[in-house]
Design a protein around this motif. Structure first.
Motif, PDB file in Angstrom:
ATOM      1  N   THR A  72      65.680 -61.478  22.695  1.00  0.00           N
ATOM      2  CA  THR A  72      66.519 -62.471  23.378  1.00  0.00           C
ATOM      3  C   THR A  72      66.431 -63.829  22.681  1.00  0.00           C
ATOM      4  OG1 THR A  72      66.146 -61.321  25.477  1.00  0.00           O
ATOM      5  CG2 THR A  72      66.993 -63.571  25.587  1.00  0.00           C
ATOM      6  N   ILE A  73      65.201 -64.236  22.345  1.00  0.00           N
ATOM      7  CA  ILE A  73      65.016 -65.516  21.642  1.00  0.00           C
ATOM      8  C   ILE A  73      65.717 -65.477  20.290  1.00  0.00           C
ATOM      9  CG2 ILE A  73      63.301 -67.019  20.554  1.00  0.00           C
ATOM     10  CD1 ILE A  73      61.380 -66.225  22.814  1.00  0.00           C
TER      11      ILE A  73
ATOM     12  N   PHE B 233      68.715 -67.952  19.044  1.00  0.00           N
ATOM     13  CA  PHE B 233      68.590 -68.729  17.810  1.00  0.00           C
ATOM     14  C   PHE B 233      69.803 -68.516  16.905  1.00  0.00           C
ATOM     15  CE2 PHE B 233      66.982 -69.205  13.435  1.00  0.00           C
ATOM     16  CZ  PHE B 233      66.581 -70.539  13.493  1.00  0.00           C
TER      17      PHE B 233
END
Length: 571
Positions: free
Chosen positions: A509-510, A514
């Motif tokens: 998810t991160i 990004f």
């Protein structure tokens, strides 16, 4: 000039290596192949050597340095699959048992399956009651030595041969009686076909058992047969799932899941734990291949299978061969003169592991025969390295199986398969059993006779035995842990797996956020004159987002950065 020639020769040697494949009649085929050769090339060499056309039922098995068995993948490089250094030693075995072996088109194919089943019977994988055992052994005698001849076969001649791990004098007399009276005039081909028909009806026909434990820590054996998925536990077959009922096979670590739909839309999920992650992956790959081979109508229907529901984790595997229906259709088109098969007679010795002592096929050259050392204490050791990943020990030939039709087998859920229970300590694991099981070998009886079996190290895929028994003990102790300890361990493992799954999901998810941020910066800050970027920038929605949200956010970040920079300079 000479140095150039020598350097070229060295490079050629580095690009080649030697492979030895042990065949079903215990002869060996050795060849030299290129380092980048794929498994299919070696398999085709062997099939050409054997004059074998119906080859899809067979495979090449090898053992890695950790003593885990694998099937050679034909689409991949041999050198990349082997974890050891050349020369390599492998063995040819039946990988997919024919649903009806007696109906195979060519005699040479039936003969090779006959050799495999004879090995299964000898190593205790093909379990049967006493009457069936006597008939199967009598068929072997008739195929190997022909009709009974009082001048050549003295009293007690059947006791000179080893058909099973153990058997009694009463069974030996029964074998001789059948051979003398009921099989007179049968040719070797007829006897082998009758043997195949008899063996096919046994409930352990085609079983390649993998030892596991259920969620309660109880030992169980999982197997894939031509007719479906089987779970054997204690003295019962606790589950039988036909291939059209199995919907999915999954594994993660040492945990193996089977998803199935039974009658009236009843969905079930079975969960078992393998001894090691490598053994679990091997179990999963065997299941995927067997399901594709027996269930699908065409090889074009084969799809790549993932061991997990999440795209960023797990293993991916695809069966690369033809399916059973295509194999049978192709076999029906074979039109050639049957290849000649030379059958050598039996040498009356209990030290004969495969019961044959001569070259069995005209195309198979005679090779060296290995010395055999027989002892009661070596009996269980010899079972450890048999042809399949986990041979099942025959605990009782007395009344091991109740004969039943295939329709009864398919409809029955739990069936008693033996009068006595067998457990991993009494059988053979893909990872070796504990040393204390050796002490039980002398006391365990099948039909009352002591065990007398050859060390299968020489006849199988080069699994090291002598000098490595400390490794056997260590692996065995880990496989023999108590049920309570395994249950607690499995709960901890499940919690750890859940935490790892959440962390993986969070990282993905991160990462996506990004990437989106980078794309946003490119859209708003760059001057790239790209058509689709210009079109996005000119939309009213993007202009509103840019002036009302992005620009104030950028000014706020710039202000904070200047403030932090001022604090650092003042310090």
């Amino acid at each position: 000039m000479l140095s150039r020639f020598m350097s070229g020769s060295v490079r050629n040697l580095e690009r080649e290596y030697s492979c030895t494949v042990r065949l079903l009649d215990d002869t060996e085929y050795t060849c030299t192949i290129q380092r980048d050769a794929k498994g299919q090339y070696l398999f085709d060499l062997i099939c050409h050597h054997l004059n074998l056309l119906e080859k899809d039922y067979f495979g090449i098995r090898y053992v890695d340095p950790d003593k885990q068995r694998h099937w050679l993948e034909f689409t991949k490089s041999i050198a990349k699959q082997m974890k050891s250094q050349p020369p390599f030693t492998m063995c040819l075995r039946v990988k997919f048992y024919p649903p009806d072996p007696a109906a195979l088109k060519e005699e040479i194919t039936r003969y090779l399956v006959f050799l495999q089943l004879k090995r299964d019977l000898y190593h205790g994988r093909l379990l049967c009651k006493t009457s069936d055992a006597a008939m199967l052994a009598a068929y072997i005698l008739q195929a190997e030595i022909g009709d009974y001849d009082p001048g050549k076969h003295p009293e007690g001649y059947s006791s000179k041969f080893q058909f099973f791990p153990k058997h009694s004098e009463k069974l030996e007399r029964r074998i001789a009686d059948i051979h003398k009276t009921e099989l007179i005039g049968q040719t070797p081909e007829t006897s082998e076909r009758n043997f195949l028909q008899k063996a096919q009806m046994l409930e352990t026909y085609g079983v390649d058992p993998h030892p596991c434990k259920d969620v309660s820590g109880n030992p169980a054996f999982l197997a894939f047969t031509p007719f479906g998925f089987v779970v054997l536990q204690g003295n019962k077959r606790v589950h039988f799932l036909k291939w059209n009922e199995v919907t999915k096979l999954k594994f993660e670590g040492k945990t193996f899941h089977i998803y199935a739909n039974q009658k009236e839309d009843k969905k079930i999920i079975l969960t078992y734990f393998a001894p090691t992650p490598e053994a679990c992956k091997h179990l999963w790959k065997c299941g995927v291949e067997n399901q594709a081979f027996y269930k699908l109508e065409k090889s074009s229907q084969v799809r790549t299978v993932s061991s997990s529901n999440l795209f960023f984790k797990g293993s991916r595997f695809r069966y690369s061969g033809r399916v059973a229906k295509e194999v049978m259709e192709q076999s029906a088109k074979i039109k050639r003169e049957p290849p000649e098969i030379h059958r050598a007679g039996l040498v009356p010795s209990r030290s004969c592991p495969s019961i044959t002592h001569g070259p069995r096929l005209s195309s198979v050259p005679r090779t060296r025969r290995r010395a055999v050392h027989i002892s009661i204490m070596e009996g269980l050791e010899s079972l450890r390295d048999s042809a399949h990943s986990t041979p099942v020990r025959s605990v009782s030939h007395g009344e091991s199986f109740i004969p039943r039709s295939r329709s009864q087998v398919a409809d029955e859920g739990m069936a008693v398969i033996s009068d006595e229970a067998y457990s991993p300590s009494d059988s053979v694991l893909p990872t070796p059993v504990a040393e204390h099981s050796m002490e039980l070998a002398a006391s365990r009886q099948i039909n009352g006779a002591p065990c007398s079996i050859e060390e299968e190290k020489e006849s199988e895929a080069g699994t090291p035995m002598q000098g490595e028994r400390g490794d056997f003990g260590a692996d065995g102790r880990s496989a023999q842990e108590g049920a309570g300890g395994d249950s607690a361990l499995s709960e901890v493992e499940q919690v750890n797996k859940f935490v790892l799954s959440v962390l993986r999901l969070l990282l993905v998810t991160i990462g996506l956020l990004f990437v989106l941020l980078l794309l946003l910066i490119i859209l708003t800050e760059s001057d790239l004159d790209i058509a689709f970027l210009s079109d996005i920038r000119q939309t009213p929605e993007f202009e509103q987002f840019h002036y009302e949200y992005f620009c104030p956010l950028r000014r706020w970040f710039a202000c904070k950065l200047r403030w932090v920079g001022g604090l650092l300079i003042n310090k």
